[in-house]
Structure formats: structure tokens, C-alpha cells
Design a protein around this motif. Structure first.
Motif, PDB file in Angstrom:
ATOM      1  N   GLU A  46       0.108  -4.530  11.019  1.00 52.43           N
ATOM      2  CA  GLU A  46       1.051  -4.444   9.909  1.00 52.43           C
ATOM      3  C   GLU A  46       2.434  -4.941  10.317  1.00 52.43           C
ATOM      4  O   GLU A  46       3.213  -5.338   9.467  1.00 52.43           O
ATOM      5  N   ASN A  80      -8.221   2.199   8.828  1.00 52.30           N
ATOM      6  CA  ASN A  80      -9.272   2.182   7.813  1.00 52.30           C
ATOM      7  C   ASN A  80      -9.591   0.767   7.342  1.00 52.30           C
ATOM      8  O   ASN A  80     -10.755   0.444   7.074  1.00 52.30           O
ATOM      9  N   SER A  98      -4.899   2.661   5.499  1.00 50.32           N
ATOM     10  CA  SER A  98      -4.190   2.535   6.781  1.00 50.32           C
ATOM     11  C   SER A  98      -4.753   1.320   7.506  1.00 50.32           C
ATOM     12  O   SER A  98      -5.846   0.822   7.179  1.00 50.32           O
ATOM     13  N   HIS A 113       0.848  -1.187   0.000  1.00 48.92           N
ATOM     14  CA  HIS A 113       0.000   0.000   0.000  1.00 48.92           C
ATOM     15  C   HIS A 113       0.882   1.235   0.000  1.00 48.92           C
ATOM     16  O   HIS A 113       2.096   1.160   0.169  1.00 48.92           O
ATOM     17  N   GLN A 114       0.238   2.370  -0.213  1.00 51.30           N
ATOM     18  CA  GLN A 114       0.896   3.667  -0.165  1.00 51.30           C
ATOM     19  C   GLN A 114      -0.095   4.611   0.496  1.00 51.30           C
ATOM     20  O   GLN A 114      -1.235   4.723   0.034  1.00 51.30           O
ATOM     21  N   LEU A 115       0.299   5.234   1.573  1.00 45.24           N
ATOM     22  CA  LEU A 115      -0.610   6.090   2.319  1.00 45.24           C
ATOM     23  C   LEU A 115      -0.487   7.537   1.870  1.00 45.24           C
ATOM     24  O   LEU A 115       0.621   8.058   1.727  1.00 45.24           O
ATOM     25  N   ASN A 169      -4.359  -0.038  -2.241  1.00 44.53           N
ATOM     26  CA  ASN A 169      -4.959   1.166  -2.810  1.00 44.53           C
ATOM     27  C   ASN A 169      -5.904   0.810  -3.956  1.00 44.53           C
ATOM     28  O   ASN A 169      -6.898   1.502  -4.181  1.00 44.53           O
ATOM     29  N   ASN A 221      -7.888   5.592   1.920  1.00 42.64           N
ATOM     30  CA  ASN A 221      -6.480   5.526   2.310  1.00 42.64           C
ATOM     31  C   ASN A 221      -6.318   4.251   3.141  1.00 42.64           C
ATOM     32  O   ASN A 221      -6.886   4.141   4.229  1.00 42.64           O
ATOM     33  N   CYS A 241       5.895   5.980   5.031  1.00 40.36           N
ATOM     34  CA  CYS A 241       4.654   5.319   4.612  1.00 40.36           C
ATOM     35  C   CYS A 241       4.019   5.970   3.389  1.00 40.36           C
ATOM     36  O   CYS A 241       3.039   5.455   2.858  1.00 40.36           O
TER      37      CYS A 241
END
Length: 121
Positions: free
Chosen positions: A110, A87, A84, A14-16, A75, A82, A25
Motif C-alpha cells: 500500500e 486479505n 487489508s 478502502h476503509q478498514l 470494500n 475487510n 485506516c
């Protein structure tokens, strides 16, 4: 009140967003995730064998989790959010609470020392 938990694993990237430039992050990166479902009921709601829910009935969740998240870019798997850990815990809870009405909590990790928890009940 009785509670049972079961853990599930998946790996994903993922990419925040909404992070300052240079935050680790904000770059695309991956984790070996751990998801824990907690299901609760009171004494009067136990099934006849004495279960909150038969653990075998959670196999459907494992298949869904693998198909939805495992070895995917989160994503893309959950567009418009987002991804996270907080979320993801909220989203998983709301995807499953109708199918698992005993669902009281979803925890997402994580890393071995970090957890996000969403409690719906």
C-alpha cells in the motif's frame, strides 16, 4: 527451484473495519497499490524455452486486476472481506492459483515501505 516475479499497479480506496475509533485506516482513504506475483517451479518443470512461465501469459492477470480493483472502492470490489493488504494478498492468490498453478506467492504493498505477503506453497 526457479522463481520469477512480475509487478502490477492499481489505485483504489478502502476503509478498514474492526479498528478503534479514530484510527486513520478506519476512514475511507486510498493507495497506489503494488501487487507482485511470484511463480515457482523446479528444473524438471521449466517450459521448453526455459521459462517458469512466459511473462506475456500474465497479461490476463493485469486485465483482471484493472477490471476488478483499479479506481474502485475495495470494500465494494471484494464484498464481505475487510480489504487489508493481507486479505487482498490471500484473496488474489486464491482467485488465481488454479489458472497459474506455479503461483507461489502474492505480495501487496500500500505504501513504498509496507508489504503483506501470502505464500500458498
Amino acid at each position: 527451484m526457479y522463481a520469477i516475479t512480475k509487478e502490477f499497479h492499481f489505485s483504489a480506496s478502502h476503509q478498514l473495519g474492526a479498528l478503534p475509533a479514530g484510527h486513520q485506516c478506519a476512514r475511507t482513504h486510498g493507495h497506489n497499490y503494488l501487487v507482485v506475483l511470484e511463480l515457482r517451479c523446479d528444473d524438471t518443470e521449466l517450459t521448453e524455452p526455459g521459462f517458469v512461465r512466459d511473462y506475456g501469459e500474465l497479461d490476463e492477470f493485469k486485465h483482471w486486476l484493472d477490471a476488478t480493483f483499479d479506481h474502485r472502492h475495495l470494500n465494494d470490489a471484494v464484498p464481505g472481506m475487510n480489504p487489508s493488504a493481507e486479505n487482498l494478498a490471500w484473496w488474489v492468490y486464491h482467485q488465481w492459483v488454479e489458472r497459474l498453478p506455479e503461483l507461489s506467492c502474492v505480495r501487496v504493498s500500500e505504501t513504498p515501505r509496507t508489504w503483506a505477503t501470502y505464500r500458498g506453497k
